[in-house]
Design an enzyme around this catalytic site. Structure first.
Site, PDB file in Angstrom:
ATOM      1  N   SER A 124       0.835  -1.203   0.000  1.00  0.00           N
ATOM      2  CA  SER A 124       0.000   0.000   0.000  1.00  0.00           C
ATOM      3  C   SER A 124       0.864   1.245   0.000  1.00  0.00           C
ATOM      4  CB  SER A 124      -0.898  -0.002   1.241  1.00  0.00           C
ATOM      5  OG  SER A 124      -1.530   1.260   1.387  1.00  0.00           O
ATOM      6  N   TYR A 149      -1.616  -0.925  10.690  1.00  0.00           N
ATOM      7  CA  TYR A 149      -1.910  -1.503   9.362  1.00  0.00           C
ATOM      8  C   TYR A 149      -0.748  -1.189   8.410  1.00  0.00           C
ATOM      9  CZ  TYR A 149      -3.475  -1.608   4.580  1.00  0.00           C
ATOM     10  OH  TYR A 149      -3.523  -1.827   3.236  1.00  0.00           O
ATOM     11  N   LYS A 153       2.280  -3.684   6.380  1.00  0.00           N
ATOM     12  CA  LYS A 153       2.660  -3.651   4.952  1.00  0.00           C
ATOM     13  C   LYS A 153       4.165  -3.415   4.821  1.00  0.00           C
ATOM     14  CE  LYS A 153      -1.365  -4.485   3.282  1.00  0.00           C
ATOM     15  NZ  LYS A 153      -1.644  -5.818   2.668  1.00  0.00           N
TER      16      LYS A 153
HETATM   17  C1  WQD Z   1      -9.071   9.719   1.054  1.00  0.00           C
HETATM   18  C2  WQD Z   1      -9.295  11.190   1.398  1.00  0.00           C
HETATM   19  C3  WQD Z   1      -9.741  11.597   3.710  1.00  0.00           C
HETATM   20  C4  WQD Z   1     -13.573   9.556   3.996  1.00  0.00           C
HETATM   21  C5  WQD Z   1      -6.703   4.617   2.819  1.00  0.00           C
HETATM   22  C6  WQD Z   1      -5.681   3.785   3.522  1.00  0.00           C
HETATM   23  C7  WQD Z   1      -4.751   3.186   2.515  1.00  0.00           C
HETATM   24  C8  WQD Z   1      -5.536   2.434   1.462  1.00  0.00           C
HETATM   25  C9  WQD Z   1      -6.540   3.338   0.801  1.00  0.00           C
HETATM   26  C10 WQD Z   1      -5.597   0.127   2.081  1.00  0.00           C
HETATM   27  C11 WQD Z   1      -8.617  11.603   2.695  1.00  0.00           C
HETATM   28  C12 WQD Z   1     -10.938  11.956   2.852  1.00  0.00           C
HETATM   29  C13 WQD Z   1     -12.377  10.056   3.489  1.00  0.00           C
HETATM   30  C14 WQD Z   1     -14.578  10.457   4.432  1.00  0.00           C
HETATM   31  C15 WQD Z   1     -13.171  12.300   3.806  1.00  0.00           C
HETATM   32  N1  WQD Z   1      -6.184   1.332   2.033  1.00  0.00           N
HETATM   33  N2  WQD Z   1     -12.192  11.410   3.397  1.00  0.00           N
HETATM   34  N3  WQD Z   1     -14.335  11.810   4.305  1.00  0.00           N
HETATM   35  O1  WQD Z   1      -6.886   7.510   3.698  1.00  0.00           O
HETATM   36  O2  WQD Z   1      -6.016   8.046   1.352  1.00  0.00           O
HETATM   37  O3  WQD Z   1      -6.082   5.679   2.155  1.00  0.00           O
HETATM   38  O4  WQD Z   1      -7.392   3.836   1.853  1.00  0.00           O
HETATM   39  O5  WQD Z   1      -4.540  -0.188   1.612  1.00  0.00           O
HETATM   40  O6  WQD Z   1      -3.882   2.295   3.182  1.00  0.00           O
HETATM   41  O7  WQD Z   1      -4.913   4.657   4.340  1.00  0.00           O
HETATM   42  O8  WQD Z   1      -8.191   6.839   1.610  1.00  0.00           O
HETATM   43  O9  WQD Z   1     -10.562   7.075   0.998  1.00  0.00           O
HETATM   44  O10 WQD Z   1      -9.945   6.867   3.469  1.00  0.00           O
HETATM   45  O11 WQD Z   1      -9.411   8.972   2.223  1.00  0.00           O
HETATM   46  O12 WQD Z   1     -12.961  13.523   3.714  1.00  0.00           O
HETATM   47  O13 WQD Z   1     -15.677  10.061   4.906  1.00  0.00           O
HETATM   48  O14 WQD Z   1     -10.695  11.380   1.589  1.00  0.00           O
HETATM   49  O15 WQD Z   1      -9.551  12.583   4.718  1.00  0.00           O
HETATM   50  O16 WQD Z   1      -8.152  12.917   2.558  1.00  0.00           O
HETATM   51  P1  WQD Z   1      -6.755   7.130   2.264  1.00  0.00           P
HETATM   52  P2  WQD Z   1      -9.610   7.383   2.110  1.00  0.00           P
END
Ligand code: WQD
Length: 339
Positions: A124, A149, A153
């Site tokens: 990841s 997590y 990885k």
């Molecule tokens: C993306 C952006 C949030 C939800 C995660 C894991 C990573 C991988 C992919 C497994 C951020 C914003 C999100 C919400 C929001 N997973 N957001 N409101 O955090 O980049 O990555 O998922 O491998 O390991 O860390 O993805 O989709 O959670 O967030 O504003 O309800 O959307 O703050 O900026 P992220 P995400």
């Protein structure tokens, strides 16, 4: 050739099963269905015309893994099976270290005992933390993990690197996913809504479908053009096809020992607000959302340098962020109609 796909009933795993079948491989699924559902197999049958062979078993059970590798005459393995909630990993670290690391150790040891040498490891982009230089390159320094997590990885990658350094007979590669979104265009498979979504896009589609009152945008005061975080959103089918290309590369590699790391992204950055705006244009209606506090552990900006995989494997993402959001919305609507 038979390919074992651990976690093959999951979001990325199921899409990779389709891509493997399309490429002429015979995917075999090993999944304990702790974070996926049997109904995914029905979706795969509608797409592929058959239900792939599957084992509802635990990847940490060495006897089970060895039996499957032998009986199914496996030629390669794609290892998705892992717990993946950043938040939960901070509440239950041992659950994450036990499952995510022991499954990899059992798998690699069993593969070498069975003289099977092609392994793709699901890593990841979270291993980069807040990459100092963007776009992130595979040789970027890896900081102390920001979550348990993410640490599983990082450690998983180190395990595979060290096996290669010991010149054990294993060819493996770690694929660092950026932000997988979307669904198969048929809408027969997609990201299953098991509980409240942690990730942005499923939360958006569920809000638009009326299942959530409003999306909270976690922070609009970041040092970015519109104040919201930047990410590299990649269509899950592009990600799936990258696994097939990486597997074929390993199978053709002229040595018994190999390890390398590749970013899997589009190389483009989009902000949370850009995702929302694009989605609103697709759905044809305003999305209910509010701005809230920043979410702890979020990095401001993260997107991939994809030149290495393009140079070595000849792969680049083919689909746009818009296409991914269209497919995600179609999948969400199919759930509403019981599709
Ligand atoms: C993306 C952006 C949030 C939800 C995660 C894991 C990573 C991988 C992919 C497994 C951020 C914003 C999100 C919400 C929001 N997973 N957001 N409101 O955090 O980049 O990555 O998922 O491998 O390991 O860390 O993805 O989709 O959670 O967030 O504003 O309800 O959307 O703050 O900026 P992220 P995400």
């Amino acid at each position: 050739m038979n390919i074992l796909v651990t976690g093959g009933a999951g979001f990325i795993g199921s899409h990779t099963v389709v891509a493997l079948s399309t490429a002429g491989f015979n995917p075999v699924i090993l999944d304990d269905f702790s974070n996926s559902e049997i109904r995914t197999l029905k979706g795969l049958e509608k797409i592929m015309g058959y239900i792939p062979r599957y084992y509802a078993e635990n990847c940490c059970d060495a006897q089970v893994v060895r039996r499957i590798l032998k009986e199914e005459q496996i030629s390669g393995v794609i290892h998705f099976a892992a717990f993946k909630s950043v938040g939960e990993s901070m509440q239950e670290p041992l659950k994450y270290y036990d499952n995510n690391l022991n499954s990899l150790i059992v798998l690699t040891r069993s593969m070498m005992e069975c003289e099977i040498s092609n392994l793709i490891f699901s890593s990841s982009a979270t291993v980069y933390g807040q990459a100092a230089a963007l776009p992130a390159t595979e040789d970027a320094p890896i900081p102390v993990a920001m979550s348990v997590y993410g640490n599983t990885k990082q450690i998983g990658e180190e395990i595979l690197r060290d096996i290669a350094l010991a010149e054990k007979s294993l060819k493996s590669t770690s694929l660092r996913y950026f932000n997988p979104i979307g669904a198969h265009p048929s809408a027969y498979i997609g990201e299953l809504p098991l509980g409240v979504p942690n990730n942005l896009v499923p939360y958006i589609t569920q809000t638009a479908a009326g299942l959530r009152p409003a999306l909270t945008v976690f922070g609009d005061d970041y040092p970015t053009p519109d104040g919201t975080c930047l990410r590299d959103f990649i269509h899950v089918m592009d990600l799936a096809e990258a696994h097939v290309v990486a597997l074929q590369y390993l199978m053709n590699y002229p040595s018994n020992t190999f390890y390398d790391v590749f970013n899997i992204g589009t190389g483009k950055a989009n902000s949370v607000l850009e995702i929302i705006r694009t989605f609103e244009n697709i759905s044809g209606k305003p999305l209910q959302y509010r701005f809230g506090d920043r979410r702890s552990g979020d990095v401001t900006s993260l997107y991939a340098d994809v030149s290495k995989i393009e140079k070595h494997l000849g792969w680049t993402a083919q689909r746009t962020m818009r296409e991914a959001l269209e497919d995600a919305w179609r999948w969400q609507q199919s759930l509403a109609t019981g599709g």
